[in-house]
Design a protein around this motif. Structure first.
Motif, PDB file in Angstrom:
ATOM      1  N   HIS A 252      11.526  28.039  -8.449  1.00 30.46           N
ATOM      2  CA  HIS A 252      13.069  28.514  -8.600  1.00 30.46           C
ATOM      3  C   HIS A 252      12.983  29.994  -9.023  1.00 30.46           C
ATOM      4  CE1 HIS A 252      16.398  29.432 -11.429  1.00 30.46           C
ATOM      5  NE2 HIS A 252      17.098  29.490 -10.367  1.00 30.46           N
ATOM      6  N   HIS A 254      15.114  33.791  -9.023  1.00 31.82           N
ATOM      7  CA  HIS A 254      16.494  34.338  -9.176  1.00 31.82           C
ATOM      8  C   HIS A 254      16.329  35.828  -8.886  1.00 31.82           C
ATOM      9  CE1 HIS A 254      20.708  34.454  -9.766  1.00 31.82           C
ATOM     10  NE2 HIS A 254      20.665  35.622 -10.192  1.00 31.82           N
ATOM     11  N   GLY A 294      17.947  31.950  -6.229  1.00 28.77           N
ATOM     12  CA  GLY A 294      19.152  32.306  -6.482  1.00 28.77           C
ATOM     13  C   GLY A 294      19.259  34.041  -6.544  1.00 28.77           C
ATOM     14  N   THR A 322      20.774  29.711  -2.784  1.00 26.07           N
ATOM     15  CA  THR A 322      21.341  28.359  -3.506  1.00 26.07           C
ATOM     16  C   THR A 322      22.345  28.842  -4.683  1.00 26.07           C
ATOM     17  OG1 THR A 322      19.577  26.867  -2.841  1.00 26.07           O
ATOM     18  CG2 THR A 322      20.914  26.229  -4.272  1.00 26.07           C
ATOM     19  N   TRP A 323      21.668  29.365  -5.642  1.00 27.03           N
ATOM     20  CA  TRP A 323      22.626  29.721  -6.819  1.00 27.03           C
ATOM     21  C   TRP A 323      23.010  31.277  -6.854  1.00 27.03           C
ATOM     22  CZ3 TRP A 323      23.005  24.910  -8.425  1.00 27.03           C
ATOM     23  CH2 TRP A 323      21.767  24.096  -8.525  1.00 27.03           C
ATOM     24  N   GLU A 364      25.287  25.518  -3.104  1.00 29.24           N
ATOM     25  CA  GLU A 364      25.051  24.578  -4.022  1.00 29.24           C
ATOM     26  C   GLU A 364      25.083  23.146  -3.757  1.00 29.24           C
ATOM     27  OE1 GLU A 364      26.722  24.017  -8.646  1.00 29.24           O
ATOM     28  OE2 GLU A 364      26.684  25.980  -7.802  1.00 29.24           O
ATOM     29  N   ALA A 392      18.628  22.551 -11.017  1.00 26.21           N
ATOM     30  CA  ALA A 392      19.542  21.913 -10.738  1.00 26.21           C
ATOM     31  C   ALA A 392      20.266  21.148 -11.909  1.00 26.21           C
ATOM     32  CB  ALA A 392      19.725  20.928  -9.635  1.00 26.21           C
TER      33      ALA A 392
END
Length: 428
Positions: A252, A254, A294, A322-323, A364, A392
């Motif tokens: 994940h 960002h 993200g 996604t974020w 999301e 998540a």
């Protein structure tokens, strides 16, 4: 004389993960200095709204704590110290450099101390390796590896709050993480203002990727590592490779994207273009197919036309984000963007931000729905709620100790939260 017991120091934190980390440093230093009956408000300057919220919080803190010292620090205090010093509710204003120095808190008991303790942040050349032994939560800890920024994006006031880029030496990062793991933390987040510029000021100029590789080798007992917001154009080859090869680095990331239109990116003085971002996302997914991404996005930057905004909206799909962290553009006095003649009307900025947020909510929801029936490794932070590898949120069907790292089966989704049950080991 009152015999009422002293209240512990209360800290209210706004803004980024780096601020969250620095609040913990201040908590330790204030405790060691014997400071009590004080409220420290650690502000953010990223938008005018962030400053407005800080002022509102200061007034509320004074109403609820009439006898406490109100101490204001953080980026907004660094950039506009006199504005905060002028508030009747405020006792002290402390700069971003001073808030990280232990002896600052020793001075708060002295009645004659200056109200404003804010020096020139641009003169700071080092980022001290502040060792935080623990955090209020028991699961995830933040480690500051870098501070400041050498870039001058036209919308951003942060370099004037944080100073120029400076890095924490690799050995100090390793020793901090070792101690946090020894104290029971199962996940560490590396934070900074412009984390991908790590190392340029250190001997030998190590890259962020080299530092992360050394960290993972030196602390094999660390179960999970996260890397906070990164700049698309600055991901070095070492960082890409270690993310691709090291399963303990969470899938994940960002991205500091800001926009998906080339003209807007140029006017923001960003160093990447739309295709750079799309290419990086594709490369990351080719290396780790389960990677979830993200991004920060600004809606309504000056001169943004409907067509330019549509390019940013499409980038959410093109990058398969996604974020989303979405901000309507906010003028910051002292920044070049605030002087651009063609400012987008505020109502239109809000409308575009709402459309981006709706797109983010769609992405999301799709991600959460896709997790149902799958196994996940979840670090539980508090009251049975934790995060998957992909960040998540998850709620467990039964009580669990804070700080537990468990394999669970995702059973459903409720109000943007995954529901899960623990996976039982089969009987021998």
């Amino acid at each position: 004389m009152s015999n009422a017991p002293h209240k512990d120091v209360e800290i209210v934190t706004f803004g980024c993960r780096l601020n969250a980390y620095e609040s913990e440093v201040m908590r330790e230093n204030a405790k060691k200095a014997g400071l009590h009956d004080a409220v420290i408000i650690n502000t953010c300057a990223v938008t005018a709204e962030a400053e407005r919220q800080a002022r509102q919080t200061i007034r509320k803190a004074r109403r609820e704590n009439p006898d406490a010292q109100i101490i204001v620090t953080g980026c907004a205090a660094q950039v506009h110290p006199d504005d905060f010093a002028g508030m009747a509710e405020v006792d002290r204003v402390v700069g971003n450099m001073e808030k990280m120095q232990a002896d600052t808190f020793d001075q708060f008991g002295v009645a004659s101390a200056e109200k404003v303790l804010v020096n020139d942040i641009m003169s700071v050349e080092e980022t001290a390796g502040h060792l935080v032994a623990g955090f209020e939560g028991r699961a995830r800890a933040f480690v500051q590896v870098q501070n400041g920024c050498d870039h001058r994006c036209t919308f951003c006031i942060i370099p004037y709050g944080r100073g120029n880029s400076r890095s924490v030496p690799m050995g100090e990062v390793v020793s901090q993480v070792k101690q946090l793991v020894a104290n029971g933390y199962k996940e560490v987040v590396l934070t900074g203002v412009d984390i991908t510029s790590y190392g340029g000021d250190l001997p030998g100029e190590p890259t962020l990727g080299q530092m992360v590789r050394r960290l993972m080798a030196a602390v094999p007992e660390l179960p999970r590592l996260r890397i906070s917001s990164i700049d698309c154009i600055e991901m070095d080859d070492d960082l890409f490779q270690v993310i691709a090869e090291e399963p303990r680095i969470m899938p994940h990331l960002h991205l500091s994207l800001q926009a998906g239109d080339d003209m807007i990116l140029k006017r923001m003085k960003r160093r990447h273009l739309r295709d750079h971002a799309i290419e990086l996302c594709q490369r990351l997914r080719a290396a780790r197919p389960d990677m979830v991404l993200g991004a920060d996005l600004i809606a309504g930057f000056p001169t943004e036309t409907d067509e330019m905004f549509e390019n940013t909206l499409r980038a959410v799909d093109d990058c398969d984000l996604t974020w989303l962290h979405v901000f309507p553009y906010s003028e910051r006095p002292g920044t070049p963007a605030a002087k651009i003649p063609n400012q987008v009307p505020k109502a239109l900025r809000k409308e575009r931000a709402a459309r981006l947020r709706a797109k983010g909510a769609e992405k999301e929801a799709a991600h959460l729905a896709a997790q149902v029936g799958r196994m996940a490794h979840v670090l539980f932070e508090k009251d049975g709620v934790g995060r998957t590898e992909y960040f998540a949120p998850v709620r467990l069907s039964e009580p669990v100790e804070d700080g537990s790292l468990l394999t669970v089966e995702i059973t459903g989704v409720e109000e943007n939260m995954l529901l899960a049950k623990p996976v039982r080991e089969a009987a021998a």
